[in-house]
Design a protein around this motif. Structure first.
Motif, mmCIF file in Angstrom:
data_model
loop_
_atom_site.group_PDB
_atom_site.id
_atom_site.type_symbol
_atom_site.label_atom_id
_atom_site.label_comp_id
_atom_site.label_asym_id
_atom_site.label_seq_id
_atom_site.Cartn_x
_atom_site.Cartn_y
_atom_site.Cartn_z
ATOM 1 N N SER A 130 33.524 -4.349 26.513
ATOM 2 C CA SER A 130 33.544 -5.368 25.462
ATOM 3 C C SER A 130 32.138 -5.645 24.948
ATOM 4 O O SER A 130 31.927 -5.842 23.741
ATOM 5 N N GLU A 131 31.170 -5.619 25.843
ATOM 6 C CA GLU A 131 29.784 -5.835 25.428
ATOM 7 C C GLU A 131 29.275 -4.675 24.579
ATOM 8 O O GLU A 131 28.582 -4.878 23.577
ATOM 9 N N TYR A 132 29.629 -3.455 24.974
ATOM 10 C CA TYR A 132 29.242 -2.282 24.180
ATOM 11 C C TYR A 132 29.851 -2.363 22.784
ATOM 12 O O TYR A 132 29.212 -2.027 21.785
ATOM 13 N N ARG A 133 31.113 -2.804 22.722
ATOM 14 C CA ARG A 133 31.768 -2.943 21.410
ATOM 15 C C ARG A 133 31.060 -3.981 20.548
ATOM 16 O O ARG A 133 30.874 -3.801 19.352
ATOM 17 N N ALA A 134 30.664 -5.096 21.175
ATOM 18 C CA ALA A 134 30.086 -6.203 20.407
ATOM 19 C C ALA A 134 28.648 -5.923 19.984
ATOM 20 O O ALA A 134 28.214 -6.379 18.942
ATOM 21 N N GLN A 135 27.908 -5.166 20.797
ATOM 22 C CA GLN A 135 26.473 -5.042 20.574
ATOM 23 C C GLN A 135 25.997 -3.618 20.298
ATOM 24 O O GLN A 135 24.878 -3.427 19.852
ATOM 25 N N GLY A 136 26.836 -2.627 20.588
ATOM 26 C CA GLY A 136 26.383 -1.247 20.464
ATOM 27 C C GLY A 136 26.994 -0.526 19.300
ATOM 28 O O GLY A 136 27.452 -1.112 18.328
ATOM 29 N N SER A 137 27.034 0.816 19.404
ATOM 30 C CA SER A 137 27.580 1.671 18.354
ATOM 31 C C SER A 137 28.811 2.381 18.872
ATOM 32 O O SER A 137 29.088 2.401 20.070
ATOM 33 N N TYR A 145 41.003 -2.847 23.307
ATOM 34 C CA TYR A 145 41.207 -2.772 21.858
ATOM 35 C C TYR A 145 42.516 -3.449 21.454
ATOM 36 O O TYR A 145 43.100 -3.144 20.426
ATOM 37 N N ASP A 146 42.960 -4.383 22.308
ATOM 38 C CA ASP A 146 44.146 -5.216 22.038
ATOM 39 C C ASP A 146 45.419 -4.404 21.848
ATOM 40 O O ASP A 146 46.329 -4.804 21.132
ATOM 41 N N ARG A 147 45.500 -3.240 22.514
ATOM 42 C CA ARG A 147 46.728 -2.439 22.528
ATOM 43 C C ARG A 147 47.405 -2.666 23.885
ATOM 44 O O ARG A 147 47.337 -1.837 24.781
ATOM 45 N N PHE A 148 48.041 -3.815 24.031
ATOM 46 C CA PHE A 148 48.552 -4.227 25.339
ATOM 47 C C PHE A 148 49.899 -3.597 25.699
ATOM 48 O O PHE A 148 50.227 -3.455 26.867
ATOM 49 N N ALA A 149 50.712 -3.255 24.720
ATOM 50 C CA ALA A 149 52.096 -2.854 24.992
ATOM 51 C C ALA A 149 52.186 -1.550 25.784
ATOM 52 O O ALA A 149 52.981 -1.439 26.721
ATOM 53 N N VAL A 150 51.378 -0.560 25.417
ATOM 54 C CA VAL A 150 51.482 0.755 26.056
ATOM 55 C C VAL A 150 51.134 0.691 27.541
ATOM 56 O O VAL A 150 51.906 1.176 28.386
ATOM 57 N N PRO A 151 49.999 0.107 27.944
ATOM 58 C CA PRO A 151 49.724 -0.001 29.385
ATOM 59 C C PRO A 151 50.775 -0.819 30.127
ATOM 60 O O PRO A 151 51.088 -0.526 31.282
ATOM 61 N N VAL A 168 45.645 -10.296 29.209
ATOM 62 C CA VAL A 168 45.380 -10.680 27.823
ATOM 63 C C VAL A 168 44.093 -11.481 27.690
ATOM 64 O O VAL A 168 43.326 -11.287 26.729
ATOM 65 N N ILE A 169 43.807 -12.372 28.644
ATOM 66 C CA ILE A 169 42.650 -13.255 28.470
ATOM 67 C C ILE A 169 41.327 -12.585 28.813
ATOM 68 O O ILE A 169 40.284 -13.003 28.298
ATOM 69 N N LEU A 170 41.329 -11.532 29.670
ATOM 70 C CA LEU A 170 40.046 -10.949 30.084
ATOM 71 C C LEU A 170 39.236 -10.397 28.921
ATOM 72 O O LEU A 170 38.044 -10.714 28.800
ATOM 73 N N PRO A 171 39.813 -9.570 28.015
ATOM 74 C CA PRO A 171 38.996 -9.110 26.876
ATOM 75 C C PRO A 171 38.501 -10.268 26.016
ATOM 76 O O PRO A 171 37.350 -10.259 25.551
ATOM 77 N N GLY A 172 39.368 -11.277 25.786
ATOM 78 C CA GLY A 172 38.944 -12.426 24.981
ATOM 79 C C GLY A 172 37.837 -13.212 25.641
ATOM 80 O O GLY A 172 36.848 -13.596 24.994
#
Length: 540
Positions: free
Chosen positions: A93-100, A178-184, A310-314
């Protein structure tokens, strides 16, 4: 800087375009999606256990299989759903928020390589040393000429499941981030389908038949991993494994994982200790604990783990963006939602333990004595259900902030407490009433409350979690509704007798009547007390 919808240029000049992702749904909706998928898996899991009860009962072969399955399954929860996920998701999540995008993909490649190599080596060692694992995790089998060699043989077949399902968990953690919860959440359905098919279709061709279940576990691992890979490809995040132990992201994840192994998996370690001690108790004890634990885990898996997922990524994103108010609000929502479900689930399991077990499992090789013994341990586990479920949603409050040390300290205290309580409860329960397995379940429940209480106190003392709900009113509403539900269930139960003599269809109808009665009374009293669905909506 957010990666969503942005073009990123890595060092080699290649332009990589991140997929355009939709706005994530609210917490309640996401939890509902995960909960529905998990419910499907758990219902099939119950059907699987009904099949197990009919085909293998609680005999020596059943004890051997449950040990052989529990060892890799326990380690799966450490690697796939436990320490790894809790360490990996915040870093990703940090890489998504701050990286490329290139940095994210590089992290995924290196984590896949390092994790895969580690698990491959661990699996090879475990297969070679299967008798040692049996002796460590089921020492009571050592002098048993049937259970010890059978468990060792099945461990060699089931242990590769750890490698396969851990890589499946890695893929699932990416999708969850990436908020794709249904498949896992749907993926475990495939495990249950494979095991049911093995028991019904393949068992007659094996000697002993229980060996078919071990091969079913292995097949399930392959199927689950292959199922998730196309969804990673669709996101453009299919890893290309590279082994690089010096990568900064890999080092951070490893550093977070080491302590998290204890912090996130204490309840599972306690349950595994129960299996070790149960191997010394009368034949059937391992199976009695298995059947009761499976039912206690139904609300835990369907609701608590769904909410925690659900809450961990948020929480991780809120921590990365330094938004303490939303962080606290998310935790408060999770605690309130769990209590809404955990309290009635615990009350219902205590009251309905015997009818549920009779309806699901008293067929074929499962005897009335097995149901009676499982009923006692189920009620003991149900006493700790609220604590088990709250642990799942309080722990992410630490992991999202990459604080692994505090849960480790708390986990060690809880584990030691469980060991002491095992002696306190098991010895008198075994020698006075010959139900030592009930003492194991009670000790696990008591240590869960210690774990939960310390996690709660730590978050409050750190100022991370501040209650925002009107808790006095909420608790009063919940207590009144649960009391009314308990009275209604006991009244209906008093008019339904002779469950063991009924046909399967009659048992199902009566159990459905009880469940509907409890649900209607509970919901009606909550509504009359002023509680509304809008009180439980949350936003990412």
């Amino acid at each position: 800087m957010s990666l969503q919808g942005k073009d990123q240029e890595p060092d080699n000049g290649e332009v990589i375009t991140a997929p355009e992702l939709p706005k994530p749904p609210g917490l309640l909706r996401s939890s509902a999606v995960v909960g529905v998928m998990t419910m499907l898996s758990r219902v099939l899991g119950l059907l699987r256990d009904v099949v197990f009860a009919r085909f293998i009962g609680a005999e020596a072969g059943a004890d051997a299989f449950f040990v052989a399955f529990k060892i890799p399954n326990f380690l799966r929860r450490l690697f796939a759903e436990g320490a790894f996920a809790q360490a990996f998701v915040p870093v990703l999540s940090e890489y998504r928020a701050q990286g490329s995008v290139a940095a994210v993909r590089g992290l995924l490649d290196r984590v896949a390589g390092c994790l895969g190599l580690t698990l491959t080596l661990l699996t090879a060692l475990a297969m070679i040393g299967a008798p040692v694992l049996t002796a460590v995790f089921a020492p009571g089998f050592l002098n048993d000429p049937v259970r010890f060699p059978l468990a060792s043989d099945m461990i060699r077949i089931t242990f590769p499941y750890l490698l396969l399902i851990s890589m499946t968990g890695f893929a699932g953690a990416i999708l969850n981030s990436y908020d794709r919860f249904a498949v896992p959440a749907f993926t475990p359905v495939l495990l249950n389908v494979a095991l049911i098919s093995s028991a019904v279709l393949a068992a007659p061709y094996f000697d002993p038949p229980v060996m078919a279940l071990a091969w079913g576990v292995l097949a399930a691992g392959v199927i689950q991993l292959l199922f998730q890979l196309p969804f990673l490809v669709r996101l453009g995040l299919m890893p290309r494994p590279k082994v690089d132990w010096q990568d900064d992201g890999v080092k951070r994840i490893l550093g977070l994982m080491a302590p998290a192994i204890f912090g996130v998996s204490v309840s599972q370690i306690n349950l595994l200790l129960d299996t070790v001690l149960a191997s010394f108790l009368p034949t059937g004890s391992v199976s009695w604990l298995y059947y009761s634990d499976r039912l206690a885990e139904l609300p835990l898996g369907v609701f608590a783990i769904a909410i925690a997922t659900v809450i961990l990524p948020g929480l991780s994103r809120q921590n990365a963006s330094e938004d303490p108010l939303k962080f606290s609000q998310t935790l408060d929502w999770a605690v309130k939602t769990v209590l809404l479900i955990a309290l009635p689930a615990a009350v219902a399991l205590i009251i309905l333990a015997q009818p549920i077990l009779t309806t699901l499992f008293q067929y074929g090789k499962t005897l009335p004595e097995d149901i009676a013994m499982s009923t006692l341990s189920l009620r003991a586990y149900a006493l700790g259900l609220v604590a088990f479920m709250l642990i799942k949603v309080l722990a992410p409050g630490y992991y999202a902030r990459q604080d692994m040390k505090t849960p480790v300290k708390i986990g060690v205290i809880a584990m030691v407490s469980n060991m002491v309580l095992n002696l306190v409860f098991v010895l008198p329960f075994y020698f006075l009433w010959n139900i030592g397995h009930v003492g194991l379940a009670l000790a696990t429940s008591a240590s869960a409350f210690i774990n939960m209480g310390l996690l709660w106190r730590g978050l409050s003392r750190q100022g991370v979690y501040r209650s925002v709900s009107p808790w006095g009113r909420v608790i009063l509403q919940l207590l009144v509704a649960n009391l009314a539900m308990a009275v209604a269930l006991l009244w209906v139960m008093s008019r339904l007798t002779g469950w063991a003599d009924w046909l399967w269809s009659e048992r199902v109808v009566a159990l459905a009547l009880l469940c509907v009665t409890g649900l209607v009374v509970y919901g009606s009293v909550l509504l009359a007390a002023g509680m509304r669905l809008r009180d439980f909506r949350g936003a990412h």
